[in-house]
Motif scaffolding. Structure first.
Motif, PDB file in Angstrom:
ATOM      1  N   SER A   1     -12.046  11.128   0.732  1.00 13.88           N
ATOM      2  CA  SER A   1     -11.418  11.100   1.927  1.00 13.88           C
ATOM      3  C   SER A   1     -10.488  12.626   2.466  1.00 13.88           C
ATOM      4  CB  SER A   1     -10.833  10.419   2.592  1.00 13.88           C
ATOM      5  OG  SER A   1      -9.536  10.473   1.522  1.00 13.88           O
ATOM      6  N   ILE A   2      -9.923  13.023   1.574  1.00 15.69           N
ATOM      7  CA  ILE A   2      -9.026  14.209   1.517  1.00 15.69           C
ATOM      8  C   ILE A   2      -9.829  15.622   2.164  1.00 15.69           C
ATOM      9  CG2 ILE A   2      -7.737  15.816   0.610  1.00 15.69           C
ATOM     10  CD1 ILE A   2      -6.668  13.587  -0.965  1.00 15.69           C
ATOM     11  N   LEU A   3     -11.327  15.518   0.979  1.00 14.47           N
ATOM     12  CA  LEU A   3     -11.879  16.768   1.265  1.00 14.47           C
ATOM     13  C   LEU A   3     -12.663  16.858   3.037  1.00 14.47           C
ATOM     14  CD1 LEU A   3     -14.049  16.686  -1.710  1.00 14.47           C
ATOM     15  CD2 LEU A   3     -11.834  18.723  -1.372  1.00 14.47           C
ATOM     16  N   ASP A   4     -12.725  15.239   3.708  1.00 10.80           N
ATOM     17  CA  ASP A   4     -12.961  15.080   5.187  1.00 10.80           C
ATOM     18  C   ASP A   4     -14.885  16.043   5.328  1.00 10.80           C
ATOM     19  OD1 ASP A   4     -12.374  14.175   7.586  1.00 10.80           O
ATOM     20  OD2 ASP A   4     -11.665  16.027   8.515  1.00 10.80           O
ATOM     21  N   VAL A   5     -15.623  15.199   3.966  1.00 16.73           N
ATOM     22  CA  VAL A   5     -16.984  15.984   4.289  1.00 16.73           C
ATOM     23  C   VAL A   5     -17.438  14.934   4.945  1.00 16.73           C
ATOM     24  CG1 VAL A   5     -18.367  16.911   3.045  1.00 16.73           C
ATOM     25  CG2 VAL A   5     -16.759  17.905   2.391  1.00 16.73           C
ATOM     26  N   PHE A   6     -17.468  13.451   3.759  1.00 20.82           N
ATOM     27  CA  PHE A   6     -18.011  12.335   3.938  1.00 20.82           C
ATOM     28  C   PHE A   6     -17.447  11.971   5.603  1.00 20.82           C
ATOM     29  CE2 PHE A   6     -18.748  13.990  -0.720  1.00 20.82           C
ATOM     30  CZ  PHE A   6     -20.153  13.858  -0.184  1.00 20.82           C
ATOM     31  N   HIS A   7     -18.320  11.612   5.672  1.00 25.42           N
ATOM     32  CA  HIS A   7     -18.240  10.193   6.953  1.00 25.42           C
ATOM     33  C   HIS A   7     -17.744   9.014   6.559  1.00 25.42           C
ATOM     34  CE1 HIS A   7     -17.784   7.135  10.409  1.00 25.42           C
ATOM     35  NE2 HIS A   7     -18.331   8.689  11.094  1.00 25.42           N
ATOM     36  N   PRO A   8     -16.305   7.897   7.076  1.00 26.08           N
ATOM     37  CA  PRO A   8     -16.181   6.825   5.666  1.00 26.08           C
ATOM     38  C   PRO A   8     -17.476   6.049   6.062  1.00 26.08           C
ATOM     39  CG  PRO A   8     -14.489   7.281   7.806  1.00 26.08           C
ATOM     40  CD  PRO A   8     -15.636   8.842   8.237  1.00 26.08           C
ATOM     41  N   TYR A   9     -18.309   5.477   6.642  1.00 23.32           N
ATOM     42  CA  TYR A   9     -19.253   4.804   6.387  1.00 23.32           C
ATOM     43  C   TYR A   9     -19.909   5.315   5.596  1.00 23.32           C
ATOM     44  CZ  TYR A   9     -18.003   2.863  10.882  1.00 23.32           C
ATOM     45  OH  TYR A   9     -17.617   2.498  13.006  1.00 23.32           O
TER      46      TYR A   9
ATOM     47  N   SER B   1      -9.961   1.951   3.762  1.00 22.19           N
ATOM     48  CA  SER B   1      -9.512   0.472   4.697  1.00 22.19           C
ATOM     49  C   SER B   1      -8.301   1.154   5.823  1.00 22.19           C
ATOM     50  CB  SER B   1      -9.556  -1.163   5.232  1.00 22.19           C
ATOM     51  OG  SER B   1     -11.136  -1.488   4.820  1.00 22.19           O
ATOM     52  N   ALA B   2      -7.422   1.730   4.274  1.00 23.83           N
ATOM     53  CA  ALA B   2      -5.967   1.980   4.208  1.00 23.83           C
ATOM     54  C   ALA B   2      -6.136   3.091   5.602  1.00 23.83           C
ATOM     55  CB  ALA B   2      -5.511   1.870   2.922  1.00 23.83           C
ATOM     56  N   ILE B   3      -6.928   4.214   4.784  1.00 27.71           N
ATOM     57  CA  ILE B   3      -6.315   5.185   5.003  1.00 27.71           C
ATOM     58  C   ILE B   3      -6.922   5.431   5.941  1.00 27.71           C
ATOM     59  CG2 ILE B   3      -7.561   7.432   4.940  1.00 27.71           C
ATOM     60  CD1 ILE B   3      -8.220   6.820   2.215  1.00 27.71           C
ATOM     61  N   TYR B   4      -8.249   4.525   7.063  1.00 25.75           N
ATOM     62  CA  TYR B   4      -9.015   4.449   8.317  1.00 25.75           C
ATOM     63  C   TYR B   4      -8.724   3.697   8.815  1.00 25.75           C
ATOM     64  CZ  TYR B   4     -11.935   9.237   6.148  1.00 25.75           C
ATOM     65  OH  TYR B   4     -11.237   9.590   5.940  1.00 25.75           O
ATOM     66  N   PRO B   5      -7.925   3.022   9.197  1.00 27.19           N
ATOM     67  CA  PRO B   5      -7.755   1.242   9.869  1.00 27.19           C
ATOM     68  C   PRO B   5      -8.725   1.415  10.894  1.00 27.19           C
ATOM     69  CG  PRO B   5      -5.575   2.887  10.419  1.00 27.19           C
ATOM     70  CD  PRO B   5      -6.179   4.116   9.652  1.00 27.19           C
TER      71      PRO B   5
ATOM     72  N   ILE C   1       1.143  -1.414  -0.252  1.00 24.98           N
ATOM     73  CA  ILE C   1       0.147   0.444  -0.295  1.00 24.98           C
ATOM     74  C   ILE C   1       0.610   0.942   0.128  1.00 24.98           C
ATOM     75  CG2 ILE C   1      -1.303   1.718   1.173  1.00 24.98           C
ATOM     76  CD1 ILE C   1      -2.536  -1.922   2.608  1.00 24.98           C
ATOM     77  N   LEU C   2       0.619   1.901  -0.964  1.00 19.54           N
ATOM     78  CA  LEU C   2       1.419   3.189  -1.180  1.00 19.54           C
ATOM     79  C   LEU C   2       0.582   4.495  -0.852  1.00 19.54           C
ATOM     80  CD1 LEU C   2       3.684   3.089  -4.193  1.00 19.54           C
ATOM     81  CD2 LEU C   2       4.534   2.656  -2.306  1.00 19.54           C
ATOM     82  N   LYS C   3       0.578   5.403   0.285  1.00 14.29           N
ATOM     83  CA  LYS C   3       0.360   6.624   0.520  1.00 14.29           C
ATOM     84  C   LYS C   3       0.672   7.917  -0.180  1.00 14.29           C
ATOM     85  CE  LYS C   3      -1.551   3.817   4.592  1.00 14.29           C
ATOM     86  NZ  LYS C   3      -2.026   3.696   5.934  1.00 14.29           N
ATOM     87  N   PHE C   4       0.121   9.268  -0.545  1.00 15.19           N
ATOM     88  CA  PHE C   4       0.339  10.170  -0.373  1.00 15.19           C
ATOM     89  C   PHE C   4      -0.145  10.964  -0.266  1.00 15.19           C
ATOM     90  CE2 PHE C   4       1.458   6.936  -4.560  1.00 15.19           C
ATOM     91  CZ  PHE C   4       2.270   7.221  -4.491  1.00 15.19           C
ATOM     92  N   PRO C   5      -0.085  11.659   0.730  1.00 15.32           N
ATOM     93  CA  PRO C   5      -0.124  12.743   2.128  1.00 15.32           C
ATOM     94  C   PRO C   5      -0.449  13.906   0.980  1.00 15.32           C
ATOM     95  CG  PRO C   5       1.729  12.085   3.245  1.00 15.32           C
ATOM     96  CD  PRO C   5       1.769  11.556   1.847  1.00 15.32           C
ATOM     97  N   VAL C   6      -2.099  14.186   1.544  1.00 11.40           N
ATOM     98  CA  VAL C   6      -2.628  15.378   0.025  1.00 11.40           C
ATOM     99  C   VAL C   6      -3.287  15.636   1.296  1.00 11.40           C
ATOM    100  CG1 VAL C   6      -3.674  16.532  -1.689  1.00 11.40           C
ATOM    101  CG2 VAL C   6      -2.307  13.875  -2.130  1.00 11.40           C
ATOM    102  N   GLY C   7      -3.005  17.467   1.990  1.00 16.44           N
ATOM    103  CA  GLY C   7      -3.018  18.337   1.887  1.00 16.44           C
ATOM    104  C   GLY C   7      -4.151  17.836   3.747  1.00 16.44           C
ATOM    105  N   PRO C   8      -4.866  17.637   4.718  1.00 16.54           N
ATOM    106  CA  PRO C   8      -5.625  17.217   5.997  1.00 16.54           C
ATOM    107  C   PRO C   8      -5.502  15.593   5.168  1.00 16.54           C
ATOM    108  CG  PRO C   8      -7.481  17.739   4.588  1.00 16.54           C
ATOM    109  CD  PRO C   8      -6.343  18.519   3.230  1.00 16.54           C
ATOM    110  N   GLY C   9      -5.916  14.837   3.922  1.00 15.13           N
ATOM    111  CA  GLY C   9      -5.949  13.785   3.704  1.00 15.13           C
ATOM    112  C   GLY C   9      -4.260  12.554   3.264  1.00 15.13           C
ATOM    113  N   MET C  10      -4.485  12.007   2.467  1.00 12.31           N
ATOM    114  CA  MET C  10      -4.083  11.882   1.516  1.00 12.31           C
ATOM    115  C   MET C  10      -4.811  10.650   0.428  1.00 12.31           C
ATOM    116  SD  MET C  10      -2.666   7.827   4.497  1.00 12.31           S
ATOM    117  CE  MET C  10      -2.591   9.296   5.483  1.00 12.31           C
ATOM    118  N   ILE C  11      -3.957  10.361  -0.582  1.00 17.56           N
ATOM    119  CA  ILE C  11      -4.371   9.298  -1.639  1.00 17.56           C
ATOM    120  C   ILE C  11      -3.746   8.128  -1.052  1.00 17.56           C
ATOM    121  CG2 ILE C  11      -3.801   8.349  -4.215  1.00 17.56           C
ATOM    122  CD1 ILE C  11      -3.472  12.172  -4.467  1.00 17.56           C
ATOM    123  N   VAL C  12      -4.726   6.829  -1.561  1.00 14.90           N
ATOM    124  CA  VAL C  12      -3.729   5.510  -1.349  1.00 14.90           C
ATOM    125  C   VAL C  12      -3.791   4.264  -2.160  1.00 14.90           C
ATOM    126  CG1 VAL C  12      -4.240   3.662   0.744  1.00 14.90           C
ATOM    127  CG2 VAL C  12      -4.495   5.671   1.390  1.00 14.90           C
TER     128      VAL C  12
END
Length: 265
Positions: free
Chosen positions: A180-188, A210-214, A26-37
């Protein structure tokens, strides 16, 4: 199916792709408050694409037919595994029951956006088959039964089905990361939105989330699976009773706007 199971070449190539993808991890790239996975499934899809007749020619058309026939078999194993995740989270899923049912109406957005764009790009009745749904197996069967696959509607639904098979997993996995980067929608909510009736697309989304919110991985997987199951159960009725009639009405309106007349019968 039996010939596909006996195709040793396909099994060895799949094993190699899985091993290579898992080694990358799994590769993660931080972007602003979130990340691209980027998850292993995405690598496998990319590498598998280049093995085909159009590129490296390691696999031929016959191998590809065999591989496609095995997809349903492997997805059965995957869904069995996911089924073990739903049980322990049963009461959490029940609490979200209305949301899971109502989210199916979100699929209508596909036709509200897709049909106007398709018609203005020059498609005609193909737009109805292409945009009335996400064009997975149940939708292909519905269009085939009503119009036939040799019809314009049949060509439309098959076109989107093929594009979804090739690009859908990649699109869903990356879209989950971006949202997920936008942090507008709940993970569920994102997990439920992933359940459009495609196990592979849902799996790509759930894997990214799952990788972003383990800490919420099990709940995300359970909501994704429950949503996908409900989409499979009521998705056909939604398409048949609501989406398809609405698509035909919207198509007539947009056609009249574009061409200034009714479509010739």
């Amino acid at each position: 199916m039996l010939d596909a199971i006996k195709n040793v070449k396909i099994h060895l190539l799949v094993l190699a792709l899985v091993a290579a993808s898992e080694l990358i991890g799994i590769l993660k790239f931080p972007v602003g408050p979130g990340m691209i996975v980027l998850v292993p499934m995405l690598y496998a899809v990319f590498m598998g694409t280049f093995l085909g007749p159009k590129f490296l020619k390691i696999v031929n058309d016959k191998d590809m037919d065999h591989a496609s026939s095995l997809v349903s078999l492997t997805l059965m194993l995957l869904m069995a595994r996911y089924g073990t995740l739903v049980g322990p989270k049963f009461f959490e899923i029940v609490k979200a029951g209305p949301a899971l049912v109502l989210q199916e109406f979100g699929n209508i957005g596909t036709l509200l956006i897709g049909i106007p764009i398709a018609v203005f790009l020059g498609l005609k009745r193909e737009a109805v088959g292409a945009a009335h749904s996400v064009a997975r197996e149940p939708n292909v069967a519905l269009i085939s039964d009503i119009y036939g696959l040799n019809s314009p509607e049949g060509r439309g639904v098959m076109g989107v089905y093929i594009c979804g098979t090739v690009f859908g997993t990649i699109f869903f996995g990356l879209t989950a990361s971006f949202l997920s980067i936008l942090d507008v929608f709940h993970p569920y909510a994102l997990a439920m939105a992933a359940g459009v009736g495609s196990a592979s697309m849902m799996t790509a989304t759930v894997g990214s989330l799952s990788a972003i919110y383990p800490d919420m991985a099990e709940q995300i997987q359970a909501f994704g699976v429950a949503s996908n199951t409900l989409s499979g159960l009521d998705g056909v009725y939604m398409s048949m009773l609501i989406a398809l009639p609405l698509s035909n009405k919207l198509y007539k309106i947009i056609y009249r706007i574009k061409y200034g007349k009714e479509e010739a019968k």
